[in-house]
Scaffold this motif. Structure first.
Motif, PDB file in Angstrom:
ATOM      1  N   LYS A 113       0.823  -1.215   0.000  1.00  0.00           N
ATOM      2  CA  LYS A 113       0.000   0.000   0.000  1.00  0.00           C
ATOM      3  C   LYS A 113       0.859   1.269   0.000  1.00  0.00           C
ATOM      4  N   LEU A 114       1.900   1.279   0.823  1.00  0.00           N
ATOM      5  CA  LEU A 114       2.740   2.466   0.925  1.00  0.00           C
ATOM      6  C   LEU A 114       3.619   2.645  -0.310  1.00  0.00           C
ATOM      7  N   ARG A 115       4.103   1.545  -0.868  1.00  0.00           N
ATOM      8  CA  ARG A 115       4.871   1.647  -2.110  1.00  0.00           C
ATOM      9  C   ARG A 115       3.988   2.125  -3.251  1.00  0.00           C
ATOM     10  N   GLY A 116       2.683   1.841  -3.157  1.00  0.00           N
ATOM     11  CA  GLY A 116       1.745   2.320  -4.164  1.00  0.00           C
ATOM     12  C   GLY A 116       1.693   3.831  -4.226  1.00  0.00           C
ATOM     13  N   TYR A 117       1.854   4.499  -3.079  1.00  0.00           N
ATOM     14  CA  TYR A 117       1.900   5.963  -3.064  1.00  0.00           C
ATOM     15  C   TYR A 117       3.064   6.454  -3.916  1.00  0.00           C
ATOM     16  N   ARG A 118       4.224   5.844  -3.716  1.00  0.00           N
ATOM     17  CA  ARG A 118       5.414   6.269  -4.462  1.00  0.00           C
ATOM     18  C   ARG A 118       5.192   6.124  -5.965  1.00  0.00           C
ATOM     19  N   GLU A 119       4.603   5.012  -6.370  1.00  0.00           N
ATOM     20  CA  GLU A 119       4.340   4.783  -7.791  1.00  0.00           C
ATOM     21  C   GLU A 119       3.381   5.827  -8.352  1.00  0.00           C
ATOM     22  N   GLN A 120       2.375   6.206  -7.552  1.00  0.00           N
ATOM     23  CA  GLN A 120       1.413   7.212  -8.012  1.00  0.00           C
ATOM     24  C   GLN A 120       2.084   8.571  -8.206  1.00  0.00           C
ATOM     25  N   TYR A 121       2.939   8.949  -7.269  1.00  0.00           N
ATOM     26  CA  TYR A 121       3.671  10.213  -7.409  1.00  0.00           C
ATOM     27  C   TYR A 121       4.541  10.194  -8.660  1.00  0.00           C
ATOM     28  N   GLU A 122       5.214   9.078  -8.889  1.00  0.00           N
ATOM     29  CA  GLU A 122       6.102   8.976 -10.047  1.00  0.00           C
ATOM     30  C   GLU A 122       5.317   9.052 -11.344  1.00  0.00           C
ATOM     31  N   MET A 123       4.148   8.419 -11.398  1.00  0.00           N
ATOM     32  CA  MET A 123       3.316   8.462 -12.605  1.00  0.00           C
ATOM     33  C   MET A 123       2.844   9.878 -12.909  1.00  0.00           C
ATOM     34  N   CYS A 124       2.656  10.667 -11.837  1.00  0.00           N
ATOM     35  CA  CYS A 124       2.223  12.062 -12.005  1.00  0.00           C
ATOM     36  C   CYS A 124       3.407  13.001 -12.250  1.00  0.00           C
ATOM     37  N   GLY A 125       4.611  12.458 -12.165  1.00  0.00           N
ATOM     38  CA  GLY A 125       5.802  13.286 -12.360  1.00  0.00           C
ATOM     39  C   GLY A 125       6.117  14.173 -11.181  1.00  0.00           C
ATOM     40  N   ASP A 126       5.575  13.824 -10.010  1.00  0.00           N
ATOM     41  CA  ASP A 126       5.785  14.636  -8.809  1.00  0.00           C
ATOM     42  C   ASP A 126       6.818  13.988  -7.893  1.00  0.00           C
ATOM     43  N   HIS A 127       7.390  14.817  -7.015  1.00  0.00           N
ATOM     44  CA  HIS A 127       8.313  14.293  -6.010  1.00  0.00           C
ATOM     45  C   HIS A 127       7.562  13.416  -5.022  1.00  0.00           C
ATOM     46  N   SER A 128       8.044  12.213  -4.783  1.00  0.00           N
ATOM     47  CA  SER A 128       7.419  11.325  -3.816  1.00  0.00           C
ATOM     48  C   SER A 128       8.007  11.564  -2.439  1.00  0.00           C
ATOM     49  N   PRO A 129       7.160  11.781  -1.433  1.00  0.00           N
ATOM     50  CA  PRO A 129       7.683  11.938  -0.077  1.00  0.00           C
ATOM     51  C   PRO A 129       8.227  10.624   0.482  1.00  0.00           C
ATOM     52  N   ILE A 130       7.907   9.519  -0.197  1.00  0.00           N
ATOM     53  CA  ILE A 130       8.376   8.207   0.230  1.00  0.00           C
ATOM     54  C   ILE A 130       9.542   7.775  -0.643  1.00  0.00           C
ATOM     55  N   GLU A 131      10.698   7.585  -0.029  1.00  0.00           N
ATOM     56  CA  GLU A 131      11.874   7.120  -0.752  1.00  0.00           C
ATOM     57  C   GLU A 131      11.833   5.601  -0.894  1.00  0.00           C
ATOM     58  N   PHE A 132      11.662   4.899   0.216  1.00  0.00           N
ATOM     59  CA  PHE A 132      11.424   3.457   0.160  1.00  0.00           C
ATOM     60  C   PHE A 132      10.809   2.993   1.476  1.00  0.00           C
ATOM     61  N   VAL A 133      10.303   1.761   1.467  1.00  0.00           N
ATOM     62  CA  VAL A 133       9.578   1.195   2.607  1.00  0.00           C
ATOM     63  C   VAL A 133      10.158  -0.169   2.952  1.00  0.00           C
ATOM     64  N   THR A 134      10.379  -0.392   4.233  1.00  0.00           N
ATOM     65  CA  THR A 134      10.805  -1.712   4.694  1.00  0.00           C
ATOM     66  C   THR A 134       9.876  -2.164   5.817  1.00  0.00           C
ATOM     67  N   GLY A 135       9.948  -3.433   6.141  1.00  0.00           N
ATOM     68  CA  GLY A 135       9.126  -3.955   7.227  1.00  0.00           C
ATOM     69  C   GLY A 135       9.701  -5.243   7.769  1.00  0.00           C
ATOM     70  N   ARG A 136       9.380  -5.527   9.011  1.00  0.00           N
ATOM     71  CA  ARG A 136       9.863  -6.762   9.625  1.00  0.00           C
ATOM     72  C   ARG A 136       8.944  -7.174  10.768  1.00  0.00           C
ATOM     73  N   VAL A 137       8.940  -8.484  11.031  1.00  0.00           N
ATOM     74  CA  VAL A 137       8.289  -9.015  12.220  1.00  0.00           C
ATOM     75  C   VAL A 137       9.386  -9.323  13.224  1.00  0.00           C
ATOM     76  N   LYS A 138       9.209  -8.895  14.439  1.00  0.00           N
ATOM     77  CA  LYS A 138      10.219  -9.065  15.483  1.00  0.00           C
ATOM     78  C   LYS A 138      10.548 -10.555  15.662  1.00  0.00           C
ATOM     79  N   PRO A 139      11.827 -10.903  15.751  1.00  0.00           N
ATOM     80  CA  PRO A 139      12.189 -12.306  16.016  1.00  0.00           C
ATOM     81  C   PRO A 139      11.647 -12.756  17.370  1.00  0.00           C
ATOM     82  N   VAL A 140      11.385 -14.027  17.481  1.00  0.00           N
ATOM     83  CA  VAL A 140      10.810 -14.575  18.723  1.00  0.00           C
ATOM     84  C   VAL A 140      11.696 -14.254  19.925  1.00  0.00           C
TER      85      VAL A 140
END
Length: 210
Positions: free
Chosen positions: A20-47
């Protein structure tokens, strides 16, 4: 406890939020606008990390899901400090989850020098047994803030939370230097964005040339 079953909805939430968040970046790029999102990472905490935090905070096993907010974590990286607040506004406008807590460590940095913007959300995950609401922590920060936080985290791990004073002092100075870099980059963001557009346009033209 069946950890694989317990953590499954958290993994699903991370995967969905990253898309969902990477989708924002793609939308900004398609519009030729600066994306406030550079990249997105995620993790689940190890047990092991979950159990360690539960011991430190004296959280019983039957309250892990309600009392530990960062079992699932998403990190959004931005180029500029101003972008952080644009991302926060985007997140607050969404209707597919509920924000239950927010902490602005940019305007009110931690004593260590740590800066970032944290949101804790209730995120609904659809499972075969029905909807499950889980806690997810979202951190939004600049690349410079993230570099500093990564180093500080490693040192905390090395010294088991008891970093020597001389290193703490250096970390605080480094945090201020990192924030000064962010402020300087914000001052010339217009030039940076124009240069980026020229770079993208040149690459596009080069690819279209036979």
């Amino acid at each position: 406890m069946d950890w694989e079953l317990f953590l499954s909805p958290y993994k699903q939430a991370i995967d969905e939020l990253k898309i969902k968040l990477r989708g924002y970046r793609e939308q900004y790029e398609m519009c030729g606008d600066h994306s406030p999102i550079e990249f997105v990472t995620g993790r689940v905490k190890p047990v092991t990390s979950i159990l360690d935090k539960a011991r430190r905070k004296k959280v019983p096993m039957d309250r892990l899901a309600s009392d530990i907010q960062d079992i699932a974590g998403v990190r959004v990286m931005c180029q500029f400090v101003g972008d952080i607040y644009k991302v926060i506004a985007l997140l607050k406008s969404r209707r597919d989850f509920q924000i239950i807590e927010e902490r602005d460590y940019i305007n009110e940095k931690k004593e260590s020098g740590y800066r970032s913007y944290h949101l804790v959300i209730n995120y609904p995950v659809q499972t075969i047994t029905g909807e499950k609401i889980i806690l997810v922590e979202i951190q939004v920060r600049t690349l410079a803030m993230n570099f500093w936080a990564t180093i500080e985290h490693s040192l905390n791990y090395k010294y088991e939370g008891r970093i020597p004073k001389d290193i703490k002092d250096r970390l605080q100075r480094a945090a201020e230097a990192a924030f000064l870099l962010d402020e300087e980059m914000s001052e010339i963001r217009g030039e940076i964005q124009i240069a980026h557009k020229h770079f993208v346009l040149k690459n596009s033209n080069d690819k279209s040339t036979p």
